[in-house]
Design an enzyme around this catalytic site. Structure first.
Site, short mmCIF file in Angstrom:
data_model
loop_
_atom_site.label_atom_id
_atom_site.label_comp_id
_atom_site.label_asym_id
_atom_site.label_seq_id
_atom_site.Cartn_x
_atom_site.Cartn_y
_atom_site.Cartn_z
N PRO A 18 43.24 48.60 34.98
CA PRO A 18 41.80 48.33 35.09
C PRO A 18 41.53 47.43 36.29
CG PRO A 18 42.78 47.08 33.27
CD PRO A 18 43.86 47.96 33.82
N CYS A 101 42.96 38.13 32.38
CA CYS A 101 42.06 37.83 33.50
C CYS A 101 42.09 36.34 33.82
CB CYS A 101 40.63 38.28 33.17
SG CYS A 101 39.52 37.94 34.56
N ASN A 200 53.64 45.68 35.24
CA ASN A 200 52.50 45.62 36.16
C ASN A 200 52.73 44.53 37.21
OD1 ASN A 200 49.28 44.18 36.10
ND2 ASN A 200 49.72 46.13 37.08
N GLY A 201 52.30 44.86 38.42
CA GLY A 201 52.39 43.91 39.53
C GLY A 201 53.25 44.45 40.65
N GLY A 224 47.75 48.99 40.03
CA GLY A 224 46.41 48.50 40.34
C GLY A 224 46.06 48.69 41.79
C1 LIG Z 1 39.61 43.71 42.12
C2 LIG Z 1 40.44 43.56 40.88
C3 LIG Z 1 39.85 43.73 39.64
C4 LIG Z 1 40.61 43.61 38.47
N1 LIG Z 1 40.01 43.83 37.26
C5 LIG Z 1 40.76 43.78 36.12
C6 LIG Z 1 40.19 44.10 34.85
O1 LIG Z 1 39.01 44.45 34.73
N2 LIG Z 1 41.00 44.03 33.75
C7 LIG Z 1 42.33 43.67 33.84
O2 LIG Z 1 43.02 43.63 32.83
N3 LIG Z 1 42.88 43.38 35.03
C8 LIG Z 1 42.15 43.44 36.16
N4 LIG Z 1 42.74 43.20 37.37
C9 LIG Z 1 44.20 42.98 37.43
C10 LIG Z 1 44.92 44.32 37.64
O3 LIG Z 1 44.68 45.19 36.56
C11 LIG Z 1 46.44 44.12 37.80
O4 LIG Z 1 46.91 43.48 36.66
C12 LIG Z 1 46.78 43.29 39.03
O5 LIG Z 1 46.03 43.70 40.15
C13 LIG Z 1 48.29 43.40 39.35
O6 LIG Z 1 48.67 44.74 39.56
P1 LIG Z 1 48.83 45.37 41.05
O7 LIG Z 1 49.82 44.52 41.80
O8 LIG Z 1 49.32 46.77 40.80
O9 LIG Z 1 47.49 45.31 41.68
C14 LIG Z 1 41.99 43.28 38.54
C15 LIG Z 1 42.58 43.10 39.80
C16 LIG Z 1 41.83 43.23 40.95
C17 LIG Z 1 42.50 43.05 42.29
#
Ligand SMILES: Cc1cc2nc3c(=O)[nH]c(=O)nc-3n(C[C@H](O)[C@H](O)[C@H](O)COP(=O)(O)O)c2cc1C
Length: 314
Positions: A18, A101, A200-201, A224
């Site tokens: 998300p 969050c 995740n990450g 993400g």
């Molecule tokens: C712009 C943005 C919005 C996000 N919104 C949410 C959200 O609504 N719910 C959530 O659980 N995590 C949210 N996240 C966190 C991501 O889901 C994810 O956990 C985080 O970006 C790490 O994963 P990645 O390295 O693949 O980006 C958000 C991250 C970003 C950058």
């Protein structure tokens, strides 16, 4: 629910994380087109839904086929119960609870990652959600709140409270999105619980996918930022051949948003997405101010088309 349970409803192990403001119904549809197994709505306020807030409700619009999770955030078990009484979850197979969050205004209300520092309340929320729905219930959280690493204990609590699967982002709330995600904590969680764990990450390529699966033994991955502007990342991760036509993708994304959003709002939303779609294409930075001036969907699409045609002809 055992691993078999979640495995039964998912076509594969790739999830679109998300991303508030980005993973709307249009983008999620494109991700599904490229093989994403599970899409999740942006986080939606349980309190907002309970109070019939139409902005919260609109975030639950889903146009994509296949398995979709609705992600809720909140700090009060009763708000989740009241939200789940509303008739807006028919489309979803999974209710995902946001306990990760790190944003100030969210944790300041005792929501999101703040729940990792209030384990009793977090547990009450999971128990209340489980009691209120027959759907699968999943929890997304971080390595820990502040600078703490409490992911293993938190994961065990989630499992004990009945969570069907968990997603672990390998950063603390203080780290926000900086530095490298710590996959070793995900490995520790995988060893500590029996429910499926999604890593995740910093997973944005097939190589990352193979590495994180090997290193942690996770059930699946949640992607993400690696998907922003690149819904085809899921085809890349699975190693499948694919073709991506940017203009068609942007048109499709636009059409889906226009089907449920006023045009003015839709144009503003799409400008953000177009920035991501065009990122890395020569001259796109210079083209953005002109795109920002567009007022209608037709004008926006024409400007993108002109930019891409010009780029292709260079
Ligand atoms: C712009 C943005 C919005 C996000 N919104 C949410 C959200 O609504 N719910 C959530 O659980 N995590 C949210 N996240 C966190 C991501 O889901 C994810 O956990 C985080 O970006 C790490 O994963 P990645 O390295 O693949 O980006 C958000 C991250 C970003 C950058």
């Amino acid at each position: 629910m055992t691993e078999k349970g979640i495995a039964k409803i998912l076509p594969n192990d790739m999830v679109l994380s998300p991303l508030a403001g980005y993973t709307d119904a249009g983008f999620r549809t494109l991700a599904k087109d490229f093989g994403c197994g599970l899409t999740v709505t942006e986080m939606v306020s349980a309190k907002g839904l309970a109070m019939n807030n139409h902005v919260s409700r609109d975030l639950l619009y889903a146009a994509e086929k296949g398995v979709v999770a609705a992600q809720l955030f909140g700090g009060e078990p009763d708000a989740f119960v009241a939200a789940l009484e509303k008739k807006c979850f028919d489309r979803f197979e999974i209710i995902d609870i946001n306990m990760g969050c790190p944003q100030k205004k969210i944790v300041g209300n005792g929501e999101g990652c703040a729940l990792m520092a209030d384990v009793k309340r977090a547990e009450k929320i999971i128990l209340a959600v489980k009691k209120s729905t027959d759907k699968l219930v999943t929890v997304k959280f971080r390595k820990g709140f502040g600078n703490e690493n409490t992911a293993v204990e938190f994961a065990k609590m989630c499992e004990g409270a009945g969570a069907d699967a968990i997603t672990v982002h390998g950063r603390t709330s203080n780290e926000m999105f900086s530095g490298r995600a710590d996959w070793s904590v995900i490995k520790d969680v995988v060893s500590a619980v029996k429910i499926p764990v999604f890593a995740n990450g910093d997973i944005a390529s097939r190589e990352d996918y193979l590495n994180v699966k090997e290193m942690t033994g996770c059930f699946g991955v949640s992607v993400g930022r690696g998907a922003m502007g690149k819904p085809y990342v899921f085809a890349e991760i699975s190693g499948n051949d694919f073709s991506f036509d940017l203009m068609s993708a942007i048109k499709k994304h636009f059409e889906i948003l226009l089907s449920f959003m006023p045009e003015r709002l839709c144009v503003n939303e799409m400008k953000k997405h177009i920035c991501c779609y065009l990122k890395g294409i020569k001259g796109s930075r210079k083209a953005m101010p002109l795109l920002q001036s567009a007022r209608t969907a037709e004008e926006t699409l024409r400007l993108v088309d002109e930019f891409l045609s010009f780029d292709a002809s260079c």
